[in-house]
Write a protein that holds these residues in place. Structure first.
Motif, PDB file in Angstrom:
ATOM      1  N   ILE A   1      -4.875  -2.726   5.707  1.00  0.00           N
ATOM      2  CA  ILE A   1      -4.864  -1.533   4.843  1.00  0.00           C
ATOM      3  C   ILE A   1      -5.802  -0.512   5.478  1.00  0.00           C
ATOM      4  CG2 ILE A   1      -5.438  -0.609   2.567  1.00  0.00           C
ATOM      5  CD1 ILE A   1      -5.081  -3.495   1.484  1.00  0.00           C
TER       6      ILE A   1
ATOM      7  N   GLN B   1      17.889   6.841   6.529  1.00  0.00           N
ATOM      8  CA  GLN B   1      17.285   7.410   7.751  1.00  0.00           C
ATOM      9  C   GLN B   1      17.724   6.598   8.967  1.00  0.00           C
ATOM     10  OE1 GLN B   1      14.429   9.437   8.675  1.00  0.00           O
ATOM     11  NE2 GLN B   1      13.432   9.951   6.754  1.00  0.00           N
TER      12      GLN B   1
ATOM     13  N   ALA C   1       7.600  -0.620  -0.111  1.00  0.00           N
ATOM     14  CA  ALA C   1       6.284  -0.829  -0.733  1.00  0.00           C
ATOM     15  C   ALA C   1       6.290  -0.365  -2.190  1.00  0.00           C
ATOM     16  CB  ALA C   1       5.197  -0.102   0.059  1.00  0.00           C
TER      17      ALA C   1
ATOM     18  N   PRO D   1       8.158  -1.226   7.032  1.00  0.00           N
ATOM     19  CA  PRO D   1       9.517  -1.001   7.555  1.00  0.00           C
ATOM     20  C   PRO D   1       9.978  -2.027   8.600  1.00  0.00           C
ATOM     21  CG  PRO D   1       8.143   0.980   7.744  1.00  0.00           C
ATOM     22  CD  PRO D   1       7.240  -0.143   7.378  1.00  0.00           C
TER      23      PRO D   1
ATOM     24  N   THR E   1       9.265   5.179  11.216  1.00  0.00           N
ATOM     25  CA  THR E   1       9.416   6.446  10.498  1.00  0.00           C
ATOM     26  C   THR E   1      10.867   6.893  10.403  1.00  0.00           C
ATOM     27  OG1 THR E   1       8.936   7.658  12.528  1.00  0.00           O
ATOM     28  CG2 THR E   1       7.120   7.410  10.951  1.00  0.00           C
TER      29      THR E   1
ATOM     30  N   THR F   1       0.848  -1.194   0.000  1.00  0.00           N
ATOM     31  CA  THR F   1       0.000   0.000   0.000  1.00  0.00           C
ATOM     32  C   THR F   1       0.883   1.242   0.000  1.00  0.00           C
ATOM     33  OG1 THR F   1      -1.541  -1.249   1.360  1.00  0.00           O
ATOM     34  CG2 THR F   1      -1.922   1.110   1.194  1.00  0.00           C
TER      35      THR F   1
ATOM     36  N   VAL G   1       4.517  14.107   2.824  1.00  0.00           N
ATOM     37  CA  VAL G   1       4.485  12.829   3.548  1.00  0.00           C
ATOM     38  C   VAL G   1       3.020  12.422   3.712  1.00  0.00           C
ATOM     39  CG1 VAL G   1       4.899  11.752   5.814  1.00  0.00           C
ATOM     40  CG2 VAL G   1       6.668  13.182   4.760  1.00  0.00           C
TER      41      VAL G   1
HETATM   42  C1  LIG Z   1      10.826  15.017   3.831  1.00  0.00           C
HETATM   43  C2  LIG Z   1      10.417  14.068   4.925  1.00  0.00           C
HETATM   44  C3  LIG Z   1       9.950  14.580   6.135  1.00  0.00           C
HETATM   45  C4  LIG Z   1       9.572  13.707   7.155  1.00  0.00           C
HETATM   46  N1  LIG Z   1       9.164  14.222   8.361  1.00  0.00           N
HETATM   47  C5  LIG Z   1       8.851  13.375   9.365  1.00  0.00           C
HETATM   48  C6  LIG Z   1       8.492  13.870  10.658  1.00  0.00           C
HETATM   49  O1  LIG Z   1       8.470  15.077  10.890  1.00  0.00           O
HETATM   50  N2  LIG Z   1       8.187  12.963  11.617  1.00  0.00           N
HETATM   51  C7  LIG Z   1       8.194  11.612  11.372  1.00  0.00           C
HETATM   52  O2  LIG Z   1       7.886  10.837  12.270  1.00  0.00           O
HETATM   53  N3  LIG Z   1       8.530  11.130  10.179  1.00  0.00           N
HETATM   54  C8  LIG Z   1       8.871  11.968   9.186  1.00  0.00           C
HETATM   55  N4  LIG Z   1       9.248  11.448   7.977  1.00  0.00           N
HETATM   56  C9  LIG Z   1       9.227   9.990   7.787  1.00  0.00           C
HETATM   57  C10 LIG Z   1       7.822   9.562   7.301  1.00  0.00           C
HETATM   58  O3  LIG Z   1       6.875   9.842   8.294  1.00  0.00           O
HETATM   59  C11 LIG Z   1       7.786   8.057   7.038  1.00  0.00           C
HETATM   60  O4  LIG Z   1       8.681   7.730   6.013  1.00  0.00           O
HETATM   61  C12 LIG Z   1       6.377   7.583   6.661  1.00  0.00           C
HETATM   62  O5  LIG Z   1       6.274   6.207   6.845  1.00  0.00           O
HETATM   63  C13 LIG Z   1       6.045   7.960   5.237  1.00  0.00           C
HETATM   64  O6  LIG Z   1       4.714   7.675   4.962  1.00  0.00           O
HETATM   65  P1  LIG Z   1       4.215   7.788   3.449  1.00  0.00           P
HETATM   66  O7  LIG Z   1       2.778   7.437   3.415  1.00  0.00           O
HETATM   67  O8  LIG Z   1       4.631   9.095   2.897  1.00  0.00           O
HETATM   68  O9  LIG Z   1       5.107   6.702   2.726  1.00  0.00           O
HETATM   69  P2  LIG Z   1       4.731   5.244   2.024  1.00  0.00           P
HETATM   70  O10 LIG Z   1       6.039   4.847   1.476  1.00  0.00           O
HETATM   71  O11 LIG Z   1       3.592   5.471   1.090  1.00  0.00           O
HETATM   72  O12 LIG Z   1       4.265   4.419   3.240  1.00  0.00           O
HETATM   73  C14 LIG Z   1       5.127   4.078   4.290  1.00  0.00           C
HETATM   74  C15 LIG Z   1       4.757   2.690   4.830  1.00  0.00           C
HETATM   75  O13 LIG Z   1       3.429   2.740   5.333  1.00  0.00           O
HETATM   76  C16 LIG Z   1       2.599   1.855   4.595  1.00  0.00           C
HETATM   77  N5  LIG Z   1       1.304   2.495   4.344  1.00  0.00           N
HETATM   78  C17 LIG Z   1       1.100   3.718   3.812  1.00  0.00           C
HETATM   79  N6  LIG Z   1      -0.219   3.962   3.732  1.00  0.00           N
HETATM   80  C18 LIG Z   1      -0.842   2.873   4.209  1.00  0.00           C
HETATM   81  C19 LIG Z   1      -2.215   2.513   4.382  1.00  0.00           C
HETATM   82  N7  LIG Z   1      -3.197   3.315   4.007  1.00  0.00           N
HETATM   83  N8  LIG Z   1      -2.508   1.307   4.925  1.00  0.00           N
HETATM   84  C20 LIG Z   1      -1.509   0.450   5.291  1.00  0.00           C
HETATM   85  N9  LIG Z   1      -0.199   0.728   5.139  1.00  0.00           N
HETATM   86  C21 LIG Z   1       0.129   1.936   4.609  1.00  0.00           C
HETATM   87  C22 LIG Z   1       3.331   1.546   3.303  1.00  0.00           C
HETATM   88  O14 LIG Z   1       2.991   0.288   2.786  1.00  0.00           O
HETATM   89  C23 LIG Z   1       4.781   1.613   3.749  1.00  0.00           C
HETATM   90  O15 LIG Z   1       5.177   0.411   4.346  1.00  0.00           O
HETATM   91  C24 LIG Z   1       9.636  12.298   6.944  1.00  0.00           C
HETATM   92  C25 LIG Z   1      10.116  11.780   5.738  1.00  0.00           C
HETATM   93  C26 LIG Z   1      10.509  12.655   4.726  1.00  0.00           C
HETATM   94  C27 LIG Z   1      11.044  12.082   3.461  1.00  0.00           C
END
Ligand SMILES: Cc1cc2nc3c(=O)[nH]c(=O)nc-3n(C[C@H](O)[C@H](O)[C@H](O)COP(=O)(O)OP(=O)(O)OC[C@H]3O[C@@H](n4cnc5c(N)ncnc54)[C@H](O)[C@@H]3O)c2cc1C
Length: 516
Positions: free
Chosen positions: A237, A364, A118, A511, A468, A107, A177
């Motif tokens: 999900i 990270q 993912a 992760p 994260t 997802t 994010v």
């Molecule tokens: C520029 C930047 C700033 C950030 N700032 C912060 C911060 O301030 N604090 C912090 O804690 N982290 C921060 N992060 C880290 C970020 O929170 C994590 O990487 C987070 O997991 C990203 O979520 P995403 O949905 O964008 O990524 P994705 O890659 O889409 O998802 C991350 C994981 O969650 C799963 N997932 C996503 N959506 C769902 C869903 N609906 N159901 C089930 N599983 C799902 C995916 O399968 C994957 O395993 C930052 C990262 C970046 C690159």
């Protein structure tokens, strides 16, 4: 599947997709699904699947741009056989039920996860890109303002909508994010969590689709509920989640000062003394939070947030930090005073938007202490992490040193190490790979690894304790399940729920893949 195997060429991905008869159309419609059954949904077709990957992935893992062959082949397409873009909870449920029960499902929310686990998925997997589930609905329950966000909602639109409702939330810094991806993996807010807890602690309800395709509304009464808010990407999900919004008045104001530095020694000295200030003045006082960022752009960014309970004069409070800059002869290159939650929440968006690469590469890592850090640990942070991190070689890199605890410790316990840590340092390796040779990329990865290795040897310092802020595709990992999920009990609960909810491990692209 090993990480090196995941690194495939675009051609191989397309050949495999074609061989599997996958993704035959782009746009909405009725599509053939792996076999005879018909499913509804829009899908990214084989001709555009590589485009989808390169446009959608925020960055590439620093471990995946090294190349097993030493030539540095850079992954540019997902391995998944099909990418769906569902438009409703019912559609997600229908899709899961229509797929063979053993088909792995990845997802995607905001596509910011550091190892691309993912995004790359595997060749027998399908991806659900939740981008079209982007609704943000406010509603009231008694005195409480609630917001329900779809699984595709990103932080920027949420923050702007919350501002328009005079609200506040403990949001992450990245504008793009995914809100749900952040919450499910234990997301923290360096600016707001000490006052508002983790965003996951403010969730009151979720709509989820299970590994069997069952559509369920999950509330705190369900055993799954708390586990989702730290380990959720491995369990189900999420289609949407409902979050309690706080009043904007929780933030009284904030001060940010940016000092320029020339030599690493200056950055080390400033950090050493600023961390003593953090320990003495900020960690014992829940009415303030502080973040020190040491950046590859040769800047030391100090941000102090003053919550509604703060009594005193903000300028007087930050005076010792200003004196420190003066003593070290560091110029103030920028400064800001914010009076609203929104200004602080949106402050880093322009900086983050300027970090672009072709591709952008990231690693990270995080370290922290559950209680007040010893002076020895503070010195380790300045004298080793700040001194030795590859800030020069990987120019967008940052070290973020933060205060947590406060309201986090008072709220519902969540299965993430982020719940337990008072002092938190994440170090993010970030660079544009365009003009870097494979040898240079390897050098950056090695320098990062050396700092992580030394951190792991440091008594009292935990390493990589949340989804994260960790790098699940590192060859070595220092995290045990009890560290990642906070306690032995929390880890046991997550492991038991994983077995019960997802016995065939359909949801394997998360992760925690080395732990679950
Ligand atoms: C520029 C930047 C700033 C950030 N700032 C912060 C911060 O301030 N604090 C912090 O804690 N982290 C921060 N992060 C880290 C970020 O929170 C994590 O990487 C987070 O997991 C990203 O979520 P995403 O949905 O964008 O990524 P994705 O890659 O889409 O998802 C991350 C994981 O969650 C799963 N997932 C996503 N959506 C769902 C869903 N609906 N159901 C089930 N599983 C799902 C995916 O399968 C994957 O395993 C930052 C990262 C970046 C690159």
């Amino acid at each position: 599947m090993s990480d090196s195997k995941e690194e495939i060429s675009r051609r191989a991905a397309l050949q495999r997709a074609a061989a599997a008869g996958a993704g035959l159309a782009a746009g909405s419609g009725v599509l053939a699904s792996g076999g005879a059954r018909q499913v509804h949904g829009s899908v990214v077709g084989p001709g555009t699947q590589d485009d989808w990957f390169t446009k959608r992935a925020y960055s590439l893992s620093g471990n995946k741009v090294l190349g097993e062959d030493g030539k540095g082949a850079i992954p540019d397409a997902s391995l998944a056989s099909r990418i769906y873009l569902p438009e409703s909870a019912e559609e997600v449920s229908r899709l899961v039920k229509s797929l063979p029960p053993t088909t792995p499902i990845a997802t995607i929310g905001g596509a910011h996860e550091s190892s691309n686990v993912a995004m790359l998925a595997s060749d027998n997997a399908v991806i659900f890109d939740m981008a079209k589930l982007n609704s943000i609905d406010f509603h009231r329950k008694g005195d409480e303002l609630l917001v329900t966000v779809g699984a595709g909602v990103l932080f920027r639109p949420l923050v702007e909508a919350v501002r328009d409702h005079q609200g506040a939330l403990p949001v992450g810094t990245g504008p793009d994010v995914g809100v749900v991806g952040y919450v499910l993996n234990g997301g923290i807010s360096g600016y707001f969590s000490r006052r508002l807890g983790l965003l996951g602690q403010r969730v009151v309800q979720m709509t989820v689709v299970t590994a069997t395709g069952e559509l369920r509304v999950v509330t705190p009464a369900d055993e799954l509920f708390a586990a989702m808010l730290g380990a959720g990407s491995a369990l189900a999900i999420v289609v949407d989640m409902t979050i309690r919004v706080a009043a904007e008045s929780v933030v009284q104001g904030a001060e940010q000062r940016v000092f320029g530095f020339e030599t690493r020694e200056q950055a080390v000295q400033f950090s050493r003394d600023a961390l003593r200030f953090m320990k003495a003045q900020v960690l014992p006082d829940d009415s303030v939070s502080m973040e020190l960022v040491v950046s590859g752009a040769k800047a030391l960014v100090v941000t102090v947030i003053f919550y509604d309970s703060f009594v005193g004069d903000t300028q007087t409070f930050i005076e010792p930090l200003m004196s420190l800059g003066t003593q070290l002869d560091l110029p103030v290159v920028d400064q800001a005073t914010w009076s609203t939650w929104y200004e602080a929440a949106a402050a880093l968006w322009p900086v983050i938007n300027d970090m672009v690469g072709d591709p952008l590469v990231t690693l990270q890592h995080a370290v922290g202490t559950v209680g007040v850090p010893s002076d020895e640990i503070l010195d380790f942070v300045s004298d080793t992490i700040v001194a030795e991190f590859p800030l020069d070689e990987a120019g967008f890199s940052i070290i973020e040193i933060r205060t947590l605890g406060g309201a986090i410790f008072e709220g519902r316990q969540l299965p993430t190490g982020n719940f337990h840590h008072l002092f938190f340092v994440d170090f993010i390796t970030l660079y544009d790979a365009k003009n870097k040779t494979v040898v240079q990329r390897q050098g950056i990865a090695d320098a990062t690894k050396r700092v992580v290795d030394k951190s792991a040897e440091m008594k009292g310092l935990a390493v990589d304790f949340s989804g994260t802020h960790s790098q699940p595709d590192d060859l070595r990992t220092f995290t045990k399940a009890s560290t990642m999920f906070g306690t032995e009990d929390a880890a046991a609960t997550v492991v038991a729920l994983k077995r019960k909810m997802d016995p065939t491990n359909r949801f394997r692209f998360h992760p925690f893949k080395k732990l679950l």
